[in-house]
Enzyme design. Structure first.
Site, PDB file in Angstrom:
ATOM      1  N   LYS A 183       0.840  -1.211   0.000  1.00  0.00           N
ATOM      2  CA  LYS A 183       0.000   0.000   0.000  1.00  0.00           C
ATOM      3  C   LYS A 183       0.866   1.249   0.000  1.00  0.00           C
ATOM      4  O   LYS A 183       0.638   2.175  -0.783  1.00  0.00           O
ATOM      5  CB  LYS A 183      -0.897   0.006   1.240  1.00  0.00           C
ATOM      6  N   ASN A 184       1.889   1.261   0.880  1.00  0.00           N
ATOM      7  CA  ASN A 184       2.673   2.487   1.052  1.00  0.00           C
ATOM      8  C   ASN A 184       3.700   2.701  -0.047  1.00  0.00           C
ATOM      9  O   ASN A 184       4.398   3.706  -0.051  1.00  0.00           O
ATOM     10  CB  ASN A 184       3.316   2.514   2.443  1.00  0.00           C
TER      11      ASN A 184
ATOM     12  N   ARG B  91      -4.796  11.104   3.556  1.00  0.00           N
ATOM     13  CA  ARG B  91      -3.620  11.921   3.873  1.00  0.00           C
ATOM     14  C   ARG B  91      -2.536  11.765   2.813  1.00  0.00           C
ATOM     15  O   ARG B  91      -1.831  12.702   2.482  1.00  0.00           O
ATOM     16  CB  ARG B  91      -3.028  11.514   5.227  1.00  0.00           C
TER      17      ARG B  91
ATOM     18  N   CYS C 245      -4.858  12.665  12.215  1.00  0.00           N
ATOM     19  CA  CYS C 245      -5.689  11.473  12.062  1.00  0.00           C
ATOM     20  C   CYS C 245      -5.729  10.757  13.405  1.00  0.00           C
ATOM     21  O   CYS C 245      -5.207  11.256  14.403  1.00  0.00           O
ATOM     22  CB  CYS C 245      -5.123  10.573  10.976  1.00  0.00           C
TER      23      CYS C 245
ATOM     24  N   ARG D 223       0.400  14.332  12.593  1.00  0.00           N
ATOM     25  CA  ARG D 223       0.903  14.107  11.233  1.00  0.00           C
ATOM     26  C   ARG D 223       1.284  15.414  10.520  1.00  0.00           C
ATOM     27  O   ARG D 223       0.773  15.751   9.464  1.00  0.00           O
ATOM     28  CB  ARG D 223      -0.116  13.347  10.401  1.00  0.00           C
ATOM     29  N   PRO D 224       2.193  16.198  11.097  1.00  0.00           N
ATOM     30  CA  PRO D 224       2.578  17.466  10.457  1.00  0.00           C
ATOM     31  C   PRO D 224       3.297  17.245   9.132  1.00  0.00           C
ATOM     32  O   PRO D 224       3.772  16.140   8.857  1.00  0.00           O
ATOM     33  CB  PRO D 224       3.528  18.090  11.481  1.00  0.00           C
ATOM     34  N   VAL D 225       3.375  18.283   8.310  1.00  0.00           N
ATOM     35  CA  VAL D 225       4.090  18.197   7.020  1.00  0.00           C
ATOM     36  C   VAL D 225       5.135  19.313   6.929  1.00  0.00           C
ATOM     37  O   VAL D 225       5.566  19.680   5.821  1.00  0.00           O
ATOM     38  CB  VAL D 225       3.118  18.261   5.822  1.00  0.00           C
ATOM     39  N   ASP D 226       5.606  19.793   8.079  1.00  0.00           N
ATOM     40  CA  ASP D 226       6.577  20.903   8.082  1.00  0.00           C
ATOM     41  C   ASP D 226       7.876  20.535   7.361  1.00  0.00           C
ATOM     42  O   ASP D 226       8.484  21.378   6.690  1.00  0.00           O
ATOM     43  CB  ASP D 226       6.862  21.343   9.517  1.00  0.00           C
ATOM     44  N   LEU D 227       8.289  19.274   7.431  1.00  0.00           N
ATOM     45  CA  LEU D 227       9.552  18.892   6.770  1.00  0.00           C
ATOM     46  C   LEU D 227       9.385  18.896   5.250  1.00  0.00           C
ATOM     47  O   LEU D 227      10.303  19.260   4.506  1.00  0.00           O
ATOM     48  CB  LEU D 227      10.013  17.516   7.258  1.00  0.00           C
TER      49      LEU D 227
ATOM     50  N   ASP E  11       3.938   0.197  12.059  1.00  0.00           N
ATOM     51  CA  ASP E  11       2.695  -0.320  11.470  1.00  0.00           C
ATOM     52  C   ASP E  11       2.401  -1.748  11.916  1.00  0.00           C
ATOM     53  O   ASP E  11       1.302  -2.250  11.679  1.00  0.00           O
ATOM     54  CB  ASP E  11       2.763  -0.268   9.941  1.00  0.00           C
TER      55      ASP E  11
ATOM     56  N   ARG F 162      -9.210   0.163   4.060  1.00  0.00           N
ATOM     57  CA  ARG F 162      -8.285   1.156   3.493  1.00  0.00           C
ATOM     58  C   ARG F 162      -6.962   0.501   3.132  1.00  0.00           C
ATOM     59  O   ARG F 162      -6.326   0.864   2.155  1.00  0.00           O
ATOM     60  CB  ARG F 162      -7.991   2.238   4.540  1.00  0.00           C
TER      61      ARG F 162
HETATM   62  C1  EPZ Z   1       4.385   6.752   6.394  1.00  0.00           C
HETATM   63  O1  EPZ Z   1       3.654   7.810   6.994  1.00  0.00           O
HETATM   64  C2  EPZ Z   1       3.393   5.616   6.223  1.00  0.00           C
HETATM   65  N1  EPZ Z   1       2.305   6.029   5.345  1.00  0.00           N
HETATM   66  C3  EPZ Z   1       2.830   5.216   7.585  1.00  0.00           C
HETATM   67  O2  EPZ Z   1       1.966   4.104   7.380  1.00  0.00           O
HETATM   68  C4  EPZ Z   1       3.986   4.786   8.484  1.00  0.00           C
HETATM   69  O3  EPZ Z   1       3.493   4.463   9.766  1.00  0.00           O
HETATM   70  C5  EPZ Z   1       5.006   5.930   8.590  1.00  0.00           C
HETATM   71  O4  EPZ Z   1       5.440   6.316   7.265  1.00  0.00           O
HETATM   72  C6  EPZ Z   1       6.224   5.541   9.413  1.00  0.00           C
HETATM   73  O5  EPZ Z   1       6.829   4.415   8.859  1.00  0.00           O
HETATM   74  C7  EPZ Z   1       2.510   6.057   4.006  1.00  0.00           C
HETATM   75  O6  EPZ Z   1       3.586   5.767   3.510  1.00  0.00           O
HETATM   76  C8  EPZ Z   1       1.338   6.445   3.159  1.00  0.00           C
HETATM   77  P1  EPZ Z   1       6.603   9.886   8.708  1.00  0.00           P
HETATM   78  P2  EPZ Z   1       4.333   9.286   7.091  1.00  0.00           P
HETATM   79  O7  EPZ Z   1       6.600  11.164   7.956  1.00  0.00           O
HETATM   80  O8  EPZ Z   1       5.162   9.526   5.896  1.00  0.00           O
HETATM   81  C9  EPZ Z   1       6.981  13.196  11.996  1.00  0.00           C
HETATM   82  C10 EPZ Z   1       0.036   2.794   7.696  1.00  0.00           C
HETATM   83  O9  EPZ Z   1      -0.516   2.321   8.699  1.00  0.00           O
HETATM   84  N2  EPZ Z   1       6.941  14.181  10.898  1.00  0.00           N
HETATM   85  O10 EPZ Z   1       7.751   8.932   8.564  1.00  0.00           O
HETATM   86  O11 EPZ Z   1       3.281  10.249   7.434  1.00  0.00           O
HETATM   87  C11 EPZ Z   1       5.619  12.565  12.226  1.00  0.00           C
HETATM   88  O12 EPZ Z   1       4.843  13.358  13.091  1.00  0.00           O
HETATM   89  C12 EPZ Z   1       0.565   4.212   7.738  1.00  0.00           C
HETATM   90  O13 EPZ Z   1       0.209   2.195   6.603  1.00  0.00           O
HETATM   91  C13 EPZ Z   1       7.174  15.527  11.179  1.00  0.00           C
HETATM   92  O14 EPZ Z   1       7.391  15.898  12.335  1.00  0.00           O
HETATM   93  O15 EPZ Z   1       5.271   9.075   8.373  1.00  0.00           O
HETATM   94  C14 EPZ Z   1       5.962  11.249  12.850  1.00  0.00           C
HETATM   95  O16 EPZ Z   1       6.147  11.443  14.244  1.00  0.00           O
HETATM   96  C15 EPZ Z   1       0.337   4.909   9.076  1.00  0.00           C
HETATM   97  N3  EPZ Z   1       7.136  16.429  10.174  1.00  0.00           N
HETATM   98  C16 EPZ Z   1       7.324  10.893  12.253  1.00  0.00           C
HETATM   99  O17 EPZ Z   1       7.803  12.092  11.623  1.00  0.00           O
HETATM  100  C17 EPZ Z   1       6.895  16.075   8.874  1.00  0.00           C
HETATM  101  O18 EPZ Z   1       6.887  16.947   7.978  1.00  0.00           O
HETATM  102  C18 EPZ Z   1       7.277   9.801  11.224  1.00  0.00           C
HETATM  103  O19 EPZ Z   1       6.351  10.211  10.237  1.00  0.00           O
HETATM  104  C19 EPZ Z   1       6.655  14.700   8.605  1.00  0.00           C
HETATM  105  C20 EPZ Z   1       6.689  13.783   9.624  1.00  0.00           C
END
Ligand code: EPZ
Length: 465
Positions: free
Chosen positions: A44-45, A114, A138, A143-147, A331, A423
């Protein structure tokens, strides 16, 4: 999934329940031993981000091994709304991004998925402009996107967030994004993927430091390279992308879903069933296999891309900390918690990635588990058995944990909140049925006696991720 052209619609049924017009529940009669083999679907991812990546190329692309999931359908609707033509034939998805009609992703679709935020990098790189609604939080966290935003700004984009929408355009009179050296505060999977995609068409070289190393990041890099991108280092913490003027069509097969595979390994362990998984990549499951062996269930490689669970007699408690890859995957935190509820002794799970990913604990406790939560730690005291009960899934991976609990429990379990499961798992109940599980999806009308599960209070405040 039948051959369909995916067109924008807001009422596409995303699960059997919606298709049948009523909410459905999953009924599971526990203690049925499983046997046989199960083929794992595409990841999926990977599928979601590769679909967005196809926007980078102005020619036809073909993705193979695409799983049949509600999230994939939603991503298809979002791409269609941007003017992309998609055709699905079984697990093959044809994507034609020649004519992207517009750069604004529709809120009503983005708010349901998302991962649709992934379109921002490719739209910006391809069109020079992108307007994407900010993905909300969620069930599992903010789930911020600041990075993502800061990285795009480092590459020369002017990015403003106005009225809940991220408006980005390439500034300074430039036609292309500019290569940059970017250090990610956390090895974010999504931010790594957004910036890697944006960098493929940038002018000059981009270096992503402290990048995510997940297999899905590597899959995206390989897909982009198949389209002619110049990327090296994917799978390590430093990825180098040399921008090119444009990309060409590609025919690419998505990797198997390591999270689905891990879920089935745990289903075999929890029901003490020696099941075999085909179409898996064992290396992607190293942390999971290591932990299952510590608990007392072995996992053996049977030829290429096949794994077999060898259940143990007694299972021992162990501690687990979720970490970015190659650490133990967040996950699979909920599914392995189910297994730990049946292990001798006390286990501690520490969830380090998401601030609210323990919603399955109250539901497992309803089934007789003995779990206490302290902050981001769950202390699991093993019990001799679980008992079937009506329960409510609070998020995608919690639904898997409850299915595993239902399979291992004495008596019958009914699970509500199946839209979460639909989903992210491709026909989970069909695959389990194929292994001999006694499991049935029924609509609530068919099941007047089904006492609706009373979810734990916090669970009702959760929205789906
Ligand atoms: C991906 O989410 C996956 N989703 C998630 O799978 C998975 O749990 C996660 O990576 C971690 O492996 C998809 O690929 C669609 P992150 P993502 O950015 O990219 C922080 C599932 O169940 N962060 O690696 O959103 C964030 O808050 C889903 O299949 C920032 O601070 O995860 C978190 O604490 C759930 N700023 C950490 O990083 C940002 O801009 C990891 O998040 C982005 C993230």
């Amino acid at each position: 999934m039948e051959d369909t052209a995916i067109t924008p619609s807001t009422n596409t049924p995303t699960s059997n329940a919606q298709a049948s017009g009523g909410e459905s529940v999953l009924k599971i009669w526990g203690k049925q031993p499983l046997q046989g083999q199960v083929k794992i679907s595409g990841a999926k991812n990977s599928a979601l981000v590769l679909m967005a990546g196809a926007l980078l190329c102005g020619e036809d692309c073909r993705l193979r091994n695409v799983p049949s999931l509600a999230d994939v359908e939603r991503m298809g609707e979002i791409l269609s709304a941007l003017g992309v033509k998609l055709e699905r034939h079984g697990d093959v998805l044809e994507i034609d991004s020649k004519h992207i009609g517009q750069s604004k992703a529709p809120y009503e679709l983005v708010s349901q998925l998302r991962a649709s935020f992934f379109v921002i990098g490719p739209l910006l790189a391809r069109l020079g402009v992108a307007r994407v609604p900010l993905p909300g939080g969620c069930a599992i966290g903010a789930r911020p996107v600041d990075l993502h935003v800061r990285g795009l700004q480092a590459m020369g984009a002017d990015v403003q967030i106005e009225h809940g929408t991220v408006n980005a355009y390439i500034s300074g009179g430039k036609r292309r994004l500019q290569g940059a050296k970017i250090y990610l505060d956390v090895p974010s999977v999504g931010a790594t993927e957004t910036l890697m995609m944006a960098a493929t068409l940038a002018e000059g070289e981009t270096i992503l430091e402290n990048a995510a190393q997940e297999p899905e990041v590597v899959d995206l890099a390989n897909f982009c390279r198949a389209m002619g991108a110049k990327i090296r280092g994917a799978g390590t913490n430093t990825i180098v992308i040399a921008g090119v003027p444009n990309l060409h069509s590609a025919d690419y097969s998505i990797i198997p879903d390591r999270i689905e595979a891990g879920t089935f390994l745990m289903a075999g362990a929890a029901t003490r069933s020696p099941i075999t998984l085909t179409s898996v990549i064992p290396d992607h499951l190293a942390a999971v296999i290591a932990k299952l062996r510590v608990i007392g269930a072995d996992v053996v490689e049977e030829g290429t891309n096949r794994l077999r669970v060898v259940p143990g007699v007694e299972y021992r408690a162990t501690d687990i900390k979720t970490l970015p890859y190659p650490g133990f995957p967040t996950d699979l935190q909920a599914p392995i918690m189910t297994l730990l509820t049946l292990c001798e002794g006390d286990s501690v799970i520490t969830e380090t990635l998401f601030e609210n990913r323990l919603g399955h604990v109250p539901e497992l406790n309803r089934m007789g588990a003995d779990i206490r939560v302290k902050g981001n730690h769950a202390i699991i005291r093993g019990v001799p058995f679980l008992s079937g009960a009506p329960v409510m899934a609070t998020d995608l991976r919690a639904s898997a944990a409850l299915v595993l609990a239902g399979l291992a429990a004495e008596g019958m379990t009914t699970i509500q909140g199946l839209h979460h499961m639909d989903r992210g798992y491709d026909d989970l109940e069909g695959k389990l049925k194929g292994l001999g599980a006694k499991i049935q999806r029924v609509t609530l009308e068919e099941e007047p006696g089904a006492a609706p599960a009373v979810a734990a209070p916090e669970a009702s405040l959760l929205t789906s991720p």
